[in-house]
Design a protein around this motif. Structure first.
Motif, short mmCIF file in Angstrom:
data_model
loop_
_atom_site.label_atom_id
_atom_site.label_comp_id
_atom_site.label_asym_id
_atom_site.label_seq_id
_atom_site.Cartn_x
_atom_site.Cartn_y
_atom_site.Cartn_z
N ASP A 121 0.99 -1.15 0.11
CA ASP A 121 -0.02 -0.13 -0.05
C ASP A 121 0.71 1.34 0.04
O ASP A 121 1.58 1.55 0.99
CB ASP A 121 -0.78 -0.04 1.39
N ALA A 122 0.85 2.17 -1.10
CA ALA A 122 1.63 3.19 -1.21
C ALA A 122 1.25 4.26 -0.19
O ALA A 122 2.16 4.99 0.47
CB ALA A 122 1.50 4.11 -2.60
N ALA A 123 -0.02 4.25 0.55
CA ALA A 123 -0.10 5.25 1.50
C ALA A 123 0.61 4.87 2.88
O ALA A 123 0.53 6.01 3.77
CB ALA A 123 -1.70 4.98 1.85
N LEU A 124 1.41 3.95 3.05
CA LEU A 124 2.16 3.81 4.03
C LEU A 124 3.29 4.67 4.08
O LEU A 124 3.92 4.96 4.97
CB LEU A 124 2.75 2.29 4.09
N GLY A 125 3.70 5.35 2.77
CA GLY A 125 4.71 6.43 2.86
C GLY A 125 5.96 5.81 2.37
O GLY A 125 6.16 4.71 1.89
N ARG A 126 6.98 6.62 2.59
CA ARG A 126 8.43 6.32 2.07
C ARG A 126 9.06 6.05 3.49
O ARG A 126 8.97 6.46 4.75
CB ARG A 126 9.09 7.64 1.54
N PHE A 127 10.22 5.21 2.94
CA PHE A 127 11.18 4.62 4.14
C PHE A 127 12.54 4.68 3.87
O PHE A 127 13.17 4.59 2.71
CB PHE A 127 10.64 3.05 4.33
N ASP A 128 13.32 4.59 4.89
CA ASP A 128 14.86 4.40 4.63
C ASP A 128 15.14 3.05 4.17
O ASP A 128 15.94 2.74 3.35
CB ASP A 128 15.71 4.89 5.84
N HIS A 129 14.48 2.00 4.97
CA HIS A 129 14.64 0.84 4.58
C HIS A 129 13.31 0.00 4.82
O HIS A 129 12.45 0.37 5.73
CB HIS A 129 15.60 0.06 5.91
N VAL A 130 13.37 -0.94 3.93
CA VAL A 130 12.00 -1.93 4.17
C VAL A 130 12.73 -3.40 4.32
O VAL A 130 13.69 -3.88 3.78
CB VAL A 130 11.39 -1.78 2.63
N VAL A 131 12.03 -3.91 5.15
CA VAL A 131 12.44 -5.49 5.65
C VAL A 131 11.32 -6.28 5.30
O VAL A 131 10.11 -5.85 6.09
CB VAL A 131 12.95 -5.37 7.00
N ALA A 132 11.25 -7.32 4.36
CA ALA A 132 10.22 -8.11 4.36
C ALA A 132 10.68 -9.84 4.80
O ALA A 132 11.23 -10.34 3.71
CB ALA A 132 9.80 -8.24 3.03
N MET A 133 10.69 -10.03 5.85
CA MET A 133 11.38 -11.14 6.36
C MET A 133 10.24 -12.37 6.37
O MET A 133 9.40 -12.08 6.96
CB MET A 133 11.92 -11.10 7.89
N ASP A 134 10.38 -13.32 5.51
CA ASP A 134 9.66 -14.41 5.18
C ASP A 134 8.19 -14.02 4.89
O ASP A 134 7.39 -14.99 5.06
CB ASP A 134 9.49 -15.33 6.50
N SER A 135 8.04 -12.90 4.38
CA SER A 135 6.73 -12.55 3.94
C SER A 135 6.49 -12.66 2.52
O SER A 135 5.30 -12.67 2.08
CB SER A 135 6.14 -11.00 4.44
N LEU A 136 7.40 -13.03 1.82
CA LEU A 136 7.42 -12.95 0.23
C LEU A 136 7.35 -14.75 -0.32
O LEU A 136 7.38 -15.00 -1.54
CB LEU A 136 8.40 -12.24 -0.38
N ILE A 137 7.76 -15.42 0.93
CA ILE A 137 8.26 -16.97 0.50
C ILE A 137 6.80 -17.61 -0.14
O ILE A 137 7.08 -18.88 -0.52
CB ILE A 137 8.66 -17.50 1.78
N HIS A 138 5.93 -16.95 -0.18
CA HIS A 138 4.63 -17.87 -0.66
C HIS A 138 4.32 -17.40 -1.91
O HIS A 138 3.13 -17.95 -2.58
CB HIS A 138 3.56 -17.51 0.44
N TYR A 139 5.12 -16.51 -2.38
CA TYR A 139 4.62 -15.96 -3.79
C TYR A 139 5.68 -16.37 -4.92
O TYR A 139 6.97 -16.70 -4.54
CB TYR A 139 4.87 -14.41 -3.72
N ARG A 140 5.31 -16.53 -6.07
CA ARG A 140 6.27 -17.08 -7.37
C ARG A 140 7.00 -15.85 -7.49
O ARG A 140 6.60 -14.57 -7.30
CB ARG A 140 5.21 -17.32 -8.38
N SER A 141 8.12 -16.16 -8.42
CA SER A 141 9.17 -15.29 -8.45
C SER A 141 8.63 -14.03 -9.18
O SER A 141 9.24 -12.72 -9.02
CB SER A 141 10.53 -15.97 -9.33
N GLY A 142 7.93 -14.14 -10.32
CA GLY A 142 7.44 -12.91 -10.84
C GLY A 142 6.56 -12.10 -9.93
O GLY A 142 6.93 -10.80 -10.10
N ASP A 143 5.83 -12.33 -9.10
CA ASP A 143 5.14 -11.83 -8.26
C ASP A 143 6.24 -11.19 -6.97
O ASP A 143 5.77 -9.94 -6.80
CB ASP A 143 3.99 -12.33 -7.42
N ILE A 144 7.24 -11.82 -6.68
CA ILE A 144 8.30 -11.26 -5.87
C ILE A 144 8.76 -10.02 -6.54
O ILE A 144 8.84 -8.95 -5.75
CB ILE A 144 9.35 -12.42 -5.72
N VAL A 145 9.29 -10.07 -7.45
CA VAL A 145 9.94 -9.05 -8.24
C VAL A 145 9.17 -7.76 -8.55
O VAL A 145 9.45 -6.60 -8.23
CB VAL A 145 10.51 -9.47 -9.57
N ARG A 146 7.80 -8.08 -8.90
CA ARG A 146 6.74 -7.02 -9.07
C ARG A 146 6.59 -6.20 -7.62
O ARG A 146 6.52 -5.11 -7.50
CB ARG A 146 5.37 -7.49 -9.47
#
Length: 233
Positions: A121-146
């Motif tokens: 959600d773009a409404a969350l704003g801007r960040f210095d760092h984004v961390v996605a720990m084990d939250s993309l492991i259920h998605y296919r590589s195309g969806d991960i890259v998008r």
């Protein structure tokens, strides 16, 4: 815009973590006794969390961090203890409720803002760092890259994320898991080959300003995850 496959899998994850696996997840992410198998998963997650934290400055004062798919908030809490302003988002209201309860520490030098919603959600704003720990492991590589492309558009310094590495054992477990009735299984982990993922990242125009800076695999029994860092060039 998220793809149809991303939206479908996100819905499965919301149902699973908010209804089916709440008690098990609450125990796994606490110090409560668990089975030997789950103990290895707990140890693996703790090791991965420590690894990702080591990729960030020790002093995070003045830094804004998105914990994308925060679960019960362990990473968020550690980042706030280092002084970061953390926005922690997860699709599961129940997990966010647990996170808020566990982070009730008025003495934190940083700030914690737990939200129910979509990490893209773009409404969350801007960040210095984004961390996605084990939250993309259920998605296919195309969806991960998008997803990475959308997150990178709002990331000023680095994007840390994990994927399920494609190994013979993990591929076999993935195939066997699909044999169970849909109602009796967790949303599938999607094994990803690191080389193929790197090539996809290199071809994604929106990710051109970033480069893979670090990569580290963590294996602890039944926990296997590959961490990567995309940093601004």
């Amino acid at each position: 815009m998220p793809s149809a496959t991303y939206a479908s899998r996100r819905s499965e994850l919301e149902t699973y973590f908010d209804r089916t696996a709440v008690e098990a997840w609450a125990r796994l992410t606490s110090d409560a006794p668990v089975s030997r198998i789950r103990a290895t998963v707990r140890a693996g997650r703790e090791a991965m969390r420590a690894e990702l934290l080591s990729w960030l400055p020790q002093d995070l004062s003045g830094r804004r961090i998105l914990d994308a798919g925060c679960g019960t908030g362990a990473f968020s809490l550690e980042a706030a203890r280092r002084g970061a302003e953390v926005v922690a988002v997860d699709v599961s209201p129940t997990l966010i409720g647990l996170a808020r309860a566990r982070a009730a520490d008025p003495g934190l030098p940083g700030r914690l803002d737990f939200r129910v919603g979509d990490m893209l959600d773009a409404a969350l704003g801007r960040f210095d760092h984004v961390v996605a720990m084990d939250s993309l492991i259920h998605y296919r590589s195309g969806d991960i890259v998008r997803a990475l492309a959308q997150l990178a558009a709002r990331t000023d310094r680095s994007l840390l994320f994990t994927v399920a590495p494609r190994t013979p054992l993990l591929t076999l477990m993935h195939a066997v898991g699909r044999l169970f009735p849909r109602g009796d299984r967790a949303p599938a982990i999607e094994p990803v080959a690191e080389g193929s993922l790197r090539r996809r990242i290199a071809r994604e125009a929106a990710l051109a300003p970033l480069a893979v800076a670090r990569s580290r695999r963590i294996a602890r029994g039944f926990y296997l995850s590959q961490a990567l860092e995309l940093a601004r060039r």
